[in-house]
Design a protein around this motif. Structure first.
Motif, PDB file in Angstrom:
ATOM      1  N   TYR A 566       0.840  -1.203   0.000  1.00  0.00           N
ATOM      2  CA  TYR A 566       0.000   0.000   0.000  1.00  0.00           C
ATOM      3  C   TYR A 566       0.874   1.252   0.000  1.00  0.00           C
ATOM      4  CZ  TYR A 566      -3.606   3.355   1.354  1.00  0.00           C
ATOM      5  OH  TYR A 566      -4.459   4.433   1.399  1.00  0.00           O
ATOM      6  N   GLY A 567       1.197   1.734  -1.187  1.00  0.00           N
ATOM      7  CA  GLY A 567       2.014   2.925  -1.325  1.00  0.00           C
ATOM      8  C   GLY A 567       2.392   3.125  -2.784  1.00  0.00           C
ATOM      9  N   GLU A 568       3.166   4.174  -3.052  1.00  0.00           N
ATOM     10  CA  GLU A 568       3.568   4.464  -4.427  1.00  0.00           C
ATOM     11  C   GLU A 568       4.389   3.333  -5.034  1.00  0.00           C
ATOM     12  OE1 GLU A 568       2.952   8.607  -2.757  1.00  0.00           O
ATOM     13  OE2 GLU A 568       3.758   6.723  -2.018  1.00  0.00           O
ATOM     14  N   HIS A 569       4.409   3.296  -6.353  1.00  0.00           N
ATOM     15  CA  HIS A 569       5.250   2.361  -7.076  1.00  0.00           C
ATOM     16  C   HIS A 569       6.716   2.771  -6.936  1.00  0.00           C
ATOM     17  CE1 HIS A 569       2.039   0.097  -9.223  1.00  0.00           C
ATOM     18  NE2 HIS A 569       1.358   1.215  -8.988  1.00  0.00           N
ATOM     19  N   ALA A 570       7.603   1.911  -7.429  1.00  0.00           N
ATOM     20  CA  ALA A 570       9.036   2.184  -7.315  1.00  0.00           C
ATOM     21  C   ALA A 570       9.431   3.488  -7.994  1.00  0.00           C
ATOM     22  CB  ALA A 570       9.837   1.018  -7.905  1.00  0.00           C
ATOM     23  N   ASP A 571       8.731   3.850  -9.082  1.00  0.00           N
ATOM     24  CA  ASP A 571       9.059   5.090  -9.793  1.00  0.00           C
ATOM     25  C   ASP A 571       8.330   6.297  -9.220  1.00  0.00           C
ATOM     26  OD1 ASP A 571       6.467   4.625 -10.594  1.00  0.00           O
ATOM     27  OD2 ASP A 571       6.885   4.664 -12.748  1.00  0.00           O
ATOM     28  N   GLY A 572       7.620   6.102  -8.101  1.00  0.00           N
ATOM     29  CA  GLY A 572       6.893   7.203  -7.482  1.00  0.00           C
ATOM     30  C   GLY A 572       5.491   7.406  -7.996  1.00  0.00           C
ATOM     31  N   ALA A 573       5.069   6.605  -8.977  1.00  0.00           N
ATOM     32  CA  ALA A 573       3.709   6.720  -9.491  1.00  0.00           C
ATOM     33  C   ALA A 573       2.710   6.410  -8.377  1.00  0.00           C
ATOM     34  CB  ALA A 573       3.503   5.765 -10.664  1.00  0.00           C
ATOM     35  N   PRO A 574       1.542   7.063  -8.386  1.00  0.00           N
ATOM     36  CA  PRO A 574       0.576   6.890  -7.304  1.00  0.00           C
ATOM     37  C   PRO A 574       0.125   5.444  -7.133  1.00  0.00           C
ATOM     38  CG  PRO A 574      -0.019   8.762  -8.672  1.00  0.00           C
ATOM     39  CD  PRO A 574       1.072   8.045  -9.394  1.00  0.00           C
ATOM     40  N   MET A 618       1.446  19.375   9.172  1.00  0.00           N
ATOM     41  CA  MET A 618       0.524  18.251   9.133  1.00  0.00           C
ATOM     42  C   MET A 618       1.302  16.925   9.088  1.00  0.00           C
ATOM     43  SD  MET A 618      -2.553  19.727   9.066  1.00  0.00           S
ATOM     44  CE  MET A 618      -1.751  20.792  10.276  1.00  0.00           C
ATOM     45  N   LEU A 619       0.846  15.949   9.870  1.00  0.00           N
ATOM     46  CA  LEU A 619       1.449  14.621   9.859  1.00  0.00           C
ATOM     47  C   LEU A 619       0.782  13.756   8.793  1.00  0.00           C
ATOM     48  CD1 LEU A 619       1.910  13.859  13.655  1.00  0.00           C
ATOM     49  CD2 LEU A 619       3.695  13.633  11.911  1.00  0.00           C
ATOM     50  N   PRO A 620       1.568  13.109   7.953  1.00  0.00           N
ATOM     51  CA  PRO A 620       0.998  12.288   6.883  1.00  0.00           C
ATOM     52  C   PRO A 620       0.782  10.844   7.324  1.00  0.00           C
ATOM     53  CG  PRO A 620       3.357  12.388   6.614  1.00  0.00           C
ATOM     54  CD  PRO A 620       3.038  13.210   7.846  1.00  0.00           C
ATOM     55  N   GLU A 621       0.060  10.141   6.494  1.00  0.00           N
ATOM     56  CA  GLU A 621      -0.084   8.700   6.682  1.00  0.00           C
ATOM     57  C   GLU A 621       1.251   8.001   6.425  1.00  0.00           C
ATOM     58  OE1 GLU A 621      -3.463   5.665   5.245  1.00  0.00           O
ATOM     59  OE2 GLU A 621      -2.276   6.459   3.599  1.00  0.00           O
ATOM     60  N   GLN A 622       1.942   8.382   5.346  1.00  0.00           N
ATOM     61  CA  GLN A 622       3.194   7.739   4.972  1.00  0.00           C
ATOM     62  C   GLN A 622       4.230   8.779   4.573  1.00  0.00           C
ATOM     63  OE1 GLN A 622       2.692   4.436   2.144  1.00  0.00           O
ATOM     64  NE2 GLN A 622       0.518   4.356   2.642  1.00  0.00           N
ATOM     65  N   ARG A 632       8.287  14.228  -8.805  1.00  0.00           N
ATOM     66  CA  ARG A 632       7.045  13.828  -8.125  1.00  0.00           C
ATOM     67  C   ARG A 632       6.981  14.384  -6.699  1.00  0.00           C
ATOM     68  NH1 ARG A 632       4.025  10.136 -10.929  1.00  0.00           N
ATOM     69  NH2 ARG A 632       5.058   8.910 -12.548  1.00  0.00           N
ATOM     70  N   ARG A 633       7.889  15.274  -6.370  1.00  0.00           N
ATOM     71  CA  ARG A 633       7.930  15.911  -5.052  1.00  0.00           C
ATOM     72  C   ARG A 633       8.050  14.875  -3.938  1.00  0.00           C
ATOM     73  NH1 ARG A 633       3.641  21.017  -5.449  1.00  0.00           N
ATOM     74  NH2 ARG A 633       4.327  21.782  -7.468  1.00  0.00           N
ATOM     75  N   LEU A 634       8.854  13.861  -4.156  1.00  0.00           N
ATOM     76  CA  LEU A 634       9.075  12.806  -3.179  1.00  0.00           C
ATOM     77  C   LEU A 634      10.496  12.909  -2.640  1.00  0.00           C
ATOM     78  CD1 LEU A 634       7.284   9.856  -5.020  1.00  0.00           C
ATOM     79  CD2 LEU A 634       6.466  11.083  -2.984  1.00  0.00           C
ATOM     80  N   PRO A 639       6.479  13.652   3.436  1.00  0.00           N
ATOM     81  CA  PRO A 639       5.178  13.086   3.077  1.00  0.00           C
ATOM     82  C   PRO A 639       5.100  12.590   1.638  1.00  0.00           C
ATOM     83  CG  PRO A 639       4.879  15.083   4.349  1.00  0.00           C
ATOM     84  CD  PRO A 639       6.340  14.988   4.050  1.00  0.00           C
ATOM     85  N   THR A 640       4.365  11.507   1.450  1.00  0.00           N
ATOM     86  CA  THR A 640       4.060  10.983   0.118  1.00  0.00           C
ATOM     87  C   THR A 640       2.681  11.480  -0.297  1.00  0.00           C
ATOM     88  OG1 THR A 640       2.961   8.971   0.911  1.00  0.00           O
ATOM     89  CG2 THR A 640       5.368   8.898   0.710  1.00  0.00           C
TER      90      THR A 640
END
Length: 782
Positions: A566-574, A618-622, A632-634, A639-640
């Motif tokens: 449950y999270g972004e793909h390896a390339d940062g895609a949603p 703000m605290l994020p989920e991940q 991708r601003r990662l 935060p993701t």
């Protein structure tokens, strides 16, 4: 350009906006508007409840002198508030040769949000004069495919069904245009023409957008919502007439009065003070106005800018609500905690559980069942009574009775774990269930019900390691430990610790349960079932630190479990139903609680959580756990695209600050601590159920065969030295008797079983006139 309706109907497929929120805000009053901010502009605005987003965003283009810039893409801004507990933001964007300042103030008396703007530029040349162009993307009715937008008398309007909005400026818009997103909207106008060229008066039945031109470089915008277009226009006009200053002053006064009574453990110079107070404010902002006590998990939609799914986190989860309730108790705001408890009493299902999640009015959304969500409300009510804050909770005992009954009838296997992905027995859910049963016994007036809760809690507590602790695995060899607690045991009790565990969001991946670990076991210590320094706790911690911990530039954090998807793909895609699980700051908080219980300093974990916030605190989920992907601003430790702010994470931070100060978790109830002293009990009777059987009974222990339906027990006792696999000797029958909470049982005292090798049994259900169809054996300890 001809005065014609916008072309390009119905527009491209709609999406929501990014869940990376800078801040969330609302007014403390009659207003029913909640505002989220992201990338320095207004994102989703919710109306008339926290469960209904009505716009995608309200942003700005700065243009003039042959150039143009969209503020949300500029990425150079700051967010400030008067105090952490006063969510009235001032946002300053800095671009090439200009500064834009935005101040946000929800109107406490009307369903309106005011935005005071000021554009300053370095040159005053008329040829280079800059103008502001507000961009508004309505999603009225929480939909994007059938909105209608138009320009009318200097205002921008939109409607869908019984939802309407109006965006107006103090001086009116010099020009306006309505278009279809991706085809004829204002951003496309600038992209193609470099200026505002289009002035379409109307765009009907589609994914629409509005844009206006402001002549003045400073002024006030108002966006209002109503059931009618006329009503929205009237509300906006009234707010603008009253003035930004008066409305902001009222909001400042009410939030200040509320926030000054918050408890923040430690002195005023505490490095955690700001985030503690801001966290309490997030919890308060996420509360619905019409349904007090209904707090949504987040005013965001995870990865919302990649899909149109309305199933975001702007829903109520019983678990998250209780986490928020404990957070408010940590802040000594007991009224809010009582309000949350009252709301949970009202939304409980008839059989005693709560829907997996639901809208603020109580309407179920997802229909899954999680035992921890049936147990948590008991813990909240019990804590309030323990603190002398339970008076006036009418219906609390009835709620506790129903919930305890559901736990007793349904446990120990939960259809879903706390991550809503697997059925089975997890240490988190089991710990919450056990603690809740002990808490329930303190609140029930019926002695038989009290005894039943405690007896079942004793039995479940005795079986924790039988179900969830493994030895002699590859992970034991890898980390040099005797054993460790699992993430969960699968539904099949006999195969539970070693059976196949499906991994969600990983394309059908299945792993042996013994290979999957998580921080869920920490609740065994947190709720008083096991000592924090127990060798099994420490052994598991060694595995957890090796398998799930990641050091980021902002501190350590943890994956939910190994191979999480449950999270972004390896390339940062949603995340799109598949992905790679990232780090969860709330798990950093859970790890910090164990540090407190082990007599260590939780400061490293508090610092890490505080460093993992977004621009507005703000605290994020991940947070991101891989090399940076600037496009991708990662960024590692930041935060993701998951939910932000996450109510649960903010509550966890508040509770960890309190635990650090008080020396113990706030959820640890005196009744649980006193019952076992964190040691595993030895109950006098073991409880056998068809869906939770066991193959052997210890010596000197009684046996109770039970089910939620009446039955006749068909059984045979095998004498010492007999063969359990042989024929049934001397078959006997016993009719089940009613037991508390709708159970039925046949019991055998320990002395009746003495000297026997075992028991063979099966059940016949009289109401259905049907045999169970399975023969069972239980080896007896003699």
């Amino acid at each position: 350009m001809p005065n014609e309706n916008a072309p390009g109907s119905p527009g491209i497929d709609p999406t929501w906006c990014s869940s990376a929120k800078d801040l969330v805000t609302t007014a403390l009053g009659a207003s029913r508007v909640w505002v989220t901010l992201g990338y320095g502009i207004l994102n989703e605005v919710f109306w008339p409840s926290t469960g209904q987003p009505q716009i995608r965003d309200l942003g700005f283009i700065v243009a003039g002198g042959g150039r143009w810039t969209e503020l949300k893409r500029l990425g150079n801004y700051t967010v400030a508030t008067p105090e952490p507990y006063v969510p009235l933001p001032t946002i300053v964007h800095r671009g090439e040769g200009f500064t834009v300042t935005l101040e946000i103030a929800p109107d406490d008396r009307r369903d309106v949000v005011l935005v005071r703007y000021r554009l300053e530029q370095e040159t005053s040349s008329d040829a280079d004069r800059l103008r502001l162009y507000p961009l508004l993307a309505p999603r009225l009715g929480s939909r994007g495919r059938d909105n209608t937008a138009w320009v009318e008398h200097g205002a921008l309007m939109a409607s869908q069904g019984d939802c309407a909005l109006c965006l107006q400026d103090t001086a009116g818009f010099a020009r306006g245009s309505a278009g279809y997103v991706g085809r004829s909207d204002g951003w496309q106008d600038f992209r193609k023409n470099g200026r505002m060229d289009w002035t379409y008066p109307r765009a009907e039945q589609g994914n629409v957008a509005l844009m206006g031109e402001l002549d003045a470089q400073e002024g006030v915008l108002a966006i209002g919502f109503s059931g009618t277009v006329v009503g929205a226009h009237t509300l906006v006009g009234s707010s603008l007439a009253e003035g930004f200053g008066a409305i902001r002053d009222r909001a400042l006064e009410s939030w200040t009065e509320w926030g000054e009574s918050l408890r923040c453990p430690g002195d005023a110079a505490s490095p955690y003070r700001s985030l503690t107070l801001r966290s309490a404010t997030v919890l308060k902002v996420c509360e619905d106005r019409h349904f007090p006590g209904a707090v949504v998990a987040s005013l965001s939609i995870p990865w919302g800018n990649s899909h149109d799914d309305l199933g975001g986190y702007h829903l109520v989860w019983a678990r998250d609500s209780v986490e928020a309730g404990f957070g408010m108790i940590a802040a000594q705001h007991y009224d809010e905690a009582r309000s949350m408890a009252s709301y949970l009493i009202a939304t409980q299902q008839e059989d005693g559980h709560w829907s997996q999640n639901f809208y603020p009015d109580g309407t179920p959304y997802w229909k899954g069942v999680q035992l921890d969500e049936a147990a948590f409300p008991i813990l909240l009510v019990a804590k309030l009574y323990e603190l002398g804050q339970g008076d006036g909770l009418t219906g609390a005992e009835a709620m506790v009775r129903r919930a305890a009954g559901f736990l007793i009838r349904s446990g120990p296997i939960s259809p879903q774990d706390r991550w809503e992905e697997n059925a089975g027995i997890s240490p988190f859910t089991l710990a919450v269930t056990i603690a809740a049963l002990v808490a329930a016994a303190e609140l029930l007036s019926d002695s038989a019900e009290r005894d039943e809760c405690l007896a079942y809690a004793d039995f479940l507590n005795r079986r924790v390691e039988d179900w969830l602790y493994v030895r002699d695995t590859e992970l034991c060899k890898k980390y040099g430990v005797d054993g460790y607690y699992l993430r969960m045991a699968v539904r099949d009790i006999f195969a539970g610790r070693h059976g196949p565990l499906p991994i969600a969001n990983r394309g059908g991946l299945t792993l042996p349960a013994e290979e999957v670990v998580s921080l869920d076991y920490l609740y065994l210590a947190r709720l008083g079932l096991r000592p924090a320094d127990d060798p099994r706790m420490r052994a598991t911690l060694k595995v957890i630190e090796g398998e799930l911990a990641v050091d980021t530039p902002n501190g350590v954090s943890y994956h939910r479990y190994n191979e999480d998807g449950y999270g972004e793909h390896a390339d940062g895609a949603p995340f799109d139903g598949q992905g790679i699980g990232r780090l969860w700051p709330l798990l950093t908080g859970e790890r910090g609680h164990l540090a407190v219980q082990q007599g260590e300093d939780a400061a490293p974990y508090l610092r890490a959580m505080a460093a993992m916030t977004g621009p507005g605190g703000m605290l994020p989920e991940q947070v991101w756990d891989a090399p940076a992907i600037p496009a991708r601003r990662l960024t590692p430790g930041a935060p993701t695209g998951s939910a932000m702010p996450l109510l649960w994470a903010h509550a966890e931070f508040m509770k960890l600050v309190a635990a650090q100060h008080d020396g113990k978790p706030i959820e640890l109830l005196d009744a649980v601590a006193k019952r076992w002293g964190a040691k595993r009990p030895e109950p006098a009777v073991w409880r056998w159920r068809p869906d939770a059987p066991f193959e052997a009974l210890p010596p000197g222990v009684g046996l109770r065969v039970e089910d939620g339906k009446p039955f006749r027990l068909h059984y045979a006792m095998v004498a010492g030295g007999g063969d359990l696999d042989g024929d049934w000797p001397d078959v006997q029958e016993a009719r089940s008797q009613p037991a508390p909470f709708g159970m039925y049982a046949v019991g055998f005292a320990a002395k009746q079983l003495k000297g026997l090798a075992g028991c063979k049994l099966t059940l016949f259900y009289e109401e259905a006139n049907q045999w169970e169809g399975v023969d069972h054996t239980i080896a007896l300890g003699g």
